[in-house]
Design an enzyme around this catalytic site. Structure first.
Site, PDB file in Angstrom:
ATOM      1  N   ASP A 153       4.010  -2.338  -6.777  1.00 26.46           N
ATOM      2  CA  ASP A 153       2.867  -2.599  -5.785  1.00 26.46           C
ATOM      3  C   ASP A 153       1.349  -2.304  -6.659  1.00 26.46           C
ATOM      4  OD1 ASP A 153       1.224  -2.910  -3.346  1.00 26.46           O
ATOM      5  OD2 ASP A 153       1.228  -0.797  -2.812  1.00 26.46           O
TER       6      ASP A 153
ATOM      7  N   LYS B  31      -0.388  -7.746  -9.454  1.00 26.11           N
ATOM      8  CA  LYS B  31       0.509  -8.964  -9.079  1.00 26.11           C
ATOM      9  C   LYS B  31       1.042  -9.708 -10.067  1.00 26.11           C
ATOM     10  CE  LYS B  31      -0.309  -7.055  -5.080  1.00 26.11           C
ATOM     11  NZ  LYS B  31       0.048  -5.774  -5.168  1.00 26.11           N
TER      12      LYS B  31
ATOM     13  N   ASP C 212       5.687  -5.573  -2.985  1.00 26.12           N
ATOM     14  CA  ASP C 212       4.793  -5.770  -1.799  1.00 26.12           C
ATOM     15  C   ASP C 212       3.859  -6.811  -2.171  1.00 26.12           C
ATOM     16  OD1 ASP C 212       3.717  -5.093   0.425  1.00 26.12           O
ATOM     17  OD2 ASP C 212       2.383  -3.676  -0.264  1.00 26.12           O
ATOM     18  N   ASN C 213       3.419  -7.568  -1.085  1.00 26.35           N
ATOM     19  CA  ASN C 213       2.152  -8.454  -1.189  1.00 26.35           C
ATOM     20  C   ASN C 213       2.610  -9.724  -2.133  1.00 26.35           C
ATOM     21  OD1 ASN C 213       0.467  -5.650  -1.604  1.00 26.35           O
ATOM     22  ND2 ASN C 213       0.163  -6.768   0.287  1.00 26.35           N
TER      23      ASN C 213
ATOM     24  N   GLU D 102      -1.975  -5.145   5.165  1.00 25.60           N
ATOM     25  CA  GLU D 102      -2.415  -3.880   5.868  1.00 25.60           C
ATOM     26  C   GLU D 102      -3.912  -4.400   6.305  1.00 25.60           C
ATOM     27  OE1 GLU D 102      -2.461  -3.773   1.441  1.00 25.60           O
ATOM     28  OE2 GLU D 102      -1.001  -3.691   2.863  1.00 25.60           O
TER      29      GLU D 102
END
Length: 106
Positions: free
Chosen positions: A33, A36, A61-62, A91
């Protein structure tokens, strides 16, 4: 008893030091996280440093927003990983996103 150690630094600098400097043999769980574009290179670095064992879990994540396409391409095309995608939302927003679980099979 569970022990948590917080190590500050750039992932590409810290990962190669985990065995020698911090006494880490292998990792059971890695939560990705951060930047990226570092997901794929850091995963490869974890492999090269021998920090993943059969059953090690990477949870990213993401992966859709802002996205980690190189990571997804790498793990999904690699027979050493069993992958599962979990739909989520970014989020505080109703923007569709996802998390990717990759289990290292060795």
């Amino acid at each position: 008893m569970t022990q948590v150690t917080i190590i500050e630094g750039h992932s590409q600098d810290v990962i190669p030091q985990l065995k020698k400097k911090y006494g880490v043999e292998t990792l059971d769980f890695v939560f990705l996280d951060h930047w990226k574009e570092r997901y794929a290179p850091d995963t490869i670095l974890l492999e090269e440093c021998g920090l993943l064992r059969k059953g090690s879990i990477l949870l990213a994540d993401n992966i859709i927003f802002p996205g980690a396409p190189e990571f997804i391409k790498y793990i999904r095309s690699n027979s050493r990983y069993e992958c599962t995608s979990y739909p989520t939302f970014l989020e505080y927003m109703k923007v569709e996103d996802a998390m990717e679980k990759a289990v290292y099979m060795g």
